[in-house]
Motif scaffolding. Structure first.
Motif, PDB file in Angstrom:
ATOM      1  N   LEU A  44       1.853   5.802  -2.446  1.00  0.00           N
ATOM      2  CA  LEU A  44       2.206   7.275  -2.777  1.00  0.00           C
ATOM      3  C   LEU A  44       2.273   7.828  -4.104  1.00  0.00           C
ATOM      4  O   LEU A  44       1.913   9.071  -4.278  1.00  0.00           O
ATOM      5  CB  LEU A  44       3.760   7.495  -1.910  1.00  0.00           C
ATOM      6  CG  LEU A  44       3.741   7.715  -0.605  1.00  0.00           C
ATOM      7  CD1 LEU A  44       5.417   7.570  -0.096  1.00  0.00           C
ATOM      8  CD2 LEU A  44       3.315   8.818  -0.183  1.00  0.00           C
ATOM      9  N   ARG A  45       2.868   7.171  -5.150  1.00  0.00           N
ATOM     10  CA  ARG A  45       2.944   7.440  -6.365  1.00  0.00           C
ATOM     11  C   ARG A  45       1.485   7.174  -7.164  1.00  0.00           C
ATOM     12  O   ARG A  45       1.590   8.006  -8.168  1.00  0.00           O
ATOM     13  CB  ARG A  45       4.053   6.579  -7.177  1.00  0.00           C
ATOM     14  CG  ARG A  45       5.404   6.550  -6.535  1.00  0.00           C
ATOM     15  CD  ARG A  45       6.323   5.620  -7.082  1.00  0.00           C
ATOM     16  NE  ARG A  45       7.783   6.094  -6.880  1.00  0.00           N
ATOM     17  CZ  ARG A  45       8.867   5.375  -6.832  1.00  0.00           C
ATOM     18  NH1 ARG A  45       8.597   3.963  -7.450  1.00  0.00           N
ATOM     19  NH2 ARG A  45       9.926   5.649  -6.321  1.00  0.00           N
ATOM     20  N   GLU A  74      10.965   9.582  -1.903  1.00  0.00           N
ATOM     21  CA  GLU A  74       9.865   8.986  -1.683  1.00  0.00           C
ATOM     22  C   GLU A  74      10.199   7.707  -1.043  1.00  0.00           C
ATOM     23  O   GLU A  74       9.318   7.099  -0.055  1.00  0.00           O
ATOM     24  CB  GLU A  74       9.219   8.526  -2.927  1.00  0.00           C
ATOM     25  CG  GLU A  74       8.347   9.759  -3.527  1.00  0.00           C
ATOM     26  CD  GLU A  74       7.738   9.533  -5.062  1.00  0.00           C
ATOM     27  OE1 GLU A  74       8.291   8.583  -5.821  1.00  0.00           O
ATOM     28  OE2 GLU A  74       6.722  10.056  -5.364  1.00  0.00           O
TER      29      GLU A  74
END
Length: 102
Positions: A44-45, A74
């Motif tokens: 995701l990052r 997140e």
């Protein structure tokens, strides 16, 4: 739902291949989900396209994914997505096992 160790191991091996992980993933559902969540958070990052490709290959349902992404942080998003991934792989392992018996 309670899954047999054979199904959990099969899902863990498949996820190890999908995520191209060098180390063996745990075969306990909670540990497996936690480890997948860690990998999802990283993607995701750092590589959203790679994560989307993985989700497509695993065939996570789009409406469930959209719901999972509504979380506040997140980390929660990663946890939600990890649960979807593990559940989908367990379902696929169950289907493979059922048809291999026939």
């Amino acid at each position: 739902m309670i899954y047999s160790p054979v199904l959990l191991e099969s899902a863990a091996r498949q996820l190890q291949r999908v995520f191209e992980s060098e180390h063996q993933l745990p075969s306990q559902k909670s540990d497996l989900t936690r480890e997948v969540a860690r990998m999802v958070l990283y993607l995701l990052r750092h590589s959203l396209n790679q994560l989307l490709n993985i989700l497509y290959r695993i065939d996570v349902e789009e409406h469930k994914l959209k719901q999972a992404m509504l979380a506040a942080s997140e980390e929660e998003v990663a946890d939600n997505i990890a649960r979807l991934i593990v559940e989908r792989e367990l379902l696929k392992a169950q289907i493979r096992f059922r048809y291999s018996q026939n």
